[in-house]
Write an enzyme that holds these catalytic residues in place. Structure first.
Site, PDB file in Angstrom:
ATOM      1  N   CYS A 192      44.414  36.879  33.193  1.00 25.98           N
ATOM      2  CA  CYS A 192      45.136  38.244  33.612  1.00 25.98           C
ATOM      3  C   CYS A 192      45.106  38.667  34.813  1.00 25.98           C
ATOM      4  O   CYS A 192      46.021  39.083  35.515  1.00 25.98           O
ATOM      5  CB  CYS A 192      44.700  39.376  32.596  1.00 25.98           C
ATOM      6  SG  CYS A 192      44.532  39.139  30.938  1.00 25.98           S
ATOM      7  N   ASP A 193      43.790  38.557  35.303  1.00 22.23           N
ATOM      8  CA  ASP A 193      43.643  39.127  36.756  1.00 22.23           C
ATOM      9  C   ASP A 193      43.247  38.172  37.792  1.00 22.23           C
ATOM     10  O   ASP A 193      43.263  38.709  38.984  1.00 22.23           O
ATOM     11  CB  ASP A 193      42.301  40.205  36.386  1.00 22.23           C
ATOM     12  CG  ASP A 193      42.721  41.052  35.583  1.00 22.23           C
ATOM     13  OD1 ASP A 193      44.039  41.670  35.444  1.00 22.23           O
ATOM     14  OD2 ASP A 193      41.662  41.717  34.795  1.00 22.23           O
ATOM     15  N   CYS A 244      39.126  38.964  32.043  1.00 22.15           N
ATOM     16  CA  CYS A 244      40.235  38.166  31.572  1.00 22.15           C
ATOM     17  C   CYS A 244      40.682  37.389  33.026  1.00 22.15           C
ATOM     18  O   CYS A 244      41.518  38.112  33.704  1.00 22.15           O
ATOM     19  CB  CYS A 244      41.314  38.719  31.116  1.00 22.15           C
ATOM     20  SG  CYS A 244      42.722  37.721  30.406  1.00 22.15           S
TER      21      CYS A 244
END
Ligand code: NDP
Length: 318
Positions: free
Chosen positions: A144-145, A141
């Site tokens: 997300c990261d 992701c």
């Protein structure tokens, strides 16, 4: 079945942000929700480290902590959270409109309403070095990261819309993004391909696959292989993003609920209603486009409101 069927007003299958948010709303509306957590209590976020983009956490929060807090919030209003897996469903028209759900192959529950929040599972390549470094620089992701790799060199695998979108997202944050596409063309839409090819810091490599992810505790590099020529090349990177698709967790609903070609549950208009009255879907199991914790939570709230309205319109079965 080993036990007599239990009667539940609102059964929630799945315990990610969608399931727990549905539970918070359902419990506060006196729908006495029961959550069956599934095999991965807390869902995909429990495999993430830091969550920095969920509103209300100014300093970020780690994924497992956030899911424990969501569970506690749902329990505070009386949600019954149980470890267990829905293994079969029967959504055929029961007298009284009850839905039959089998738990762990040995217990049957009858639910007036069912909220399906079983999520989707990111696909990985399956290389041992990739699996070993999940959480140590290998992520599925970018949204997300990606932030953790600000100014650094990263790589992304995949040639679909997700990979193209995430590559351009990463290119805004990172110094350089090497994009590995296994064929000699991308599957992504022409518009997304154009975005990739017109972004100067994306190094697009066709016919290229990963031979090995390098690094012991954290990702330090990548050995790539050209699948036409067999030529290998090593590059230094700190983050590797896998964007080769997700699989929605919908196998047990096949033949009963409407799904699209990829197996995602279809919902009616802006609602969370499936094709079966009283059965609702929220979170990634019905969303292949946004796939964020906050959007999943939003649709979980919608599903509980839809369930409450549905129950108000039918005669309560005995
Ligand atoms: P897709 O299934 O569309 O694409 C997966 C990509 O990963 C393909 O390029 C595929 O290669 C590649 N791949 C699969 N397995 C491997 C492997 N083992 N090694 C290397 N590469 C591999 O998944 P997406 O997540 O990209 O998209 C899913 C759906 O969501 C699509 O319908 C997409 O259009 C939609 N979507 C739409 C968005 C938007 O409209 N903004 C954003 C994101 C997704 P190959 O082509 O060779 O099979």
């Amino acid at each position: 079945m080993s036990e007599a069927s239990e009667h539940i007003k609102t059964l929630i299958i799945g315990s990610g942000p969608a399931g727990y948010t549905a539970a918070i709303y359902a419990a506060r509306a006196d729908l006495n929700p029961v959550v069956y957590t599934g095999l991965e209590p807390g869902g995909q976020l429990t495999t993430t480290t830091e969550v920095d983009n969920f509103p209300g956490y100014p300093d970020g929060v780690d994924g497992p902590t956030m899911m424990v807090e969501l569970q506690q919030q749902a329990e505070r209003f009386g949600t019954d959270v149980r470890i267990g897996m829905a293994t079969a469903v029967d959504f055929s028209n029961e007298p009284g409109g009850l839905h039959r759900v089998t738990i762990d192959d040995n217990k049957e529950v009858l639910a007036e309403t069912v909220i399906i929040s079983t999520g989707a599972t990111a696909k990985y390549l399956g290389l041992p070095s990739e699996q070993r470094l999940r959480g140590g620089g290998v992520s599925a992701c970018a949204v997300c990261d990606g932030f953790f790799y600000k100014g650094q060199d990263v790589a992304i695998v995949g040639g679909g819309d997700t990979a193209a979108e995430e590559a351009t997202y990463l290119a805004n944050i990172c110094r350089k993004v090497t994009m590995l596409v296994r064929k000699d063309h991308m599957r992504a839409s022409k518009a997304m391909q154009h975005r990739v090819t017109s972004t100067p810091n994306i190094d697009l490599r066709y016919n290229t696959e990963i031979d090995e992810v390098l690094g012991n505790m954290v990702v330090e590099g990548l050995r790539m292989v050209n699948n036409k020529t067999g030529e290998k090349e090593e590059i230094a990177i700190t983050g590797l993003f896998i964007a080769i698709g997700h699989k929605p967790n919908t196998d047990i609903f096949k033949g009963q609920l409407d799904m699209d070609d990829d197996g995602y549950l279809m919902t009616e208009g802006k609602s969370t209603k499936t094709n079966i009255p009283g059965v609702f879907a929220s979170g990634d199991v019905q969303d292949k486009e946004y796939r964020q914790a906050v959007t999943a939570a939003g649709t979980g709230c919608m599903a509980a409101l839809d369930a409450e309205r549905y129950l108000a319109t039918i005669e309560t079965p005995v």
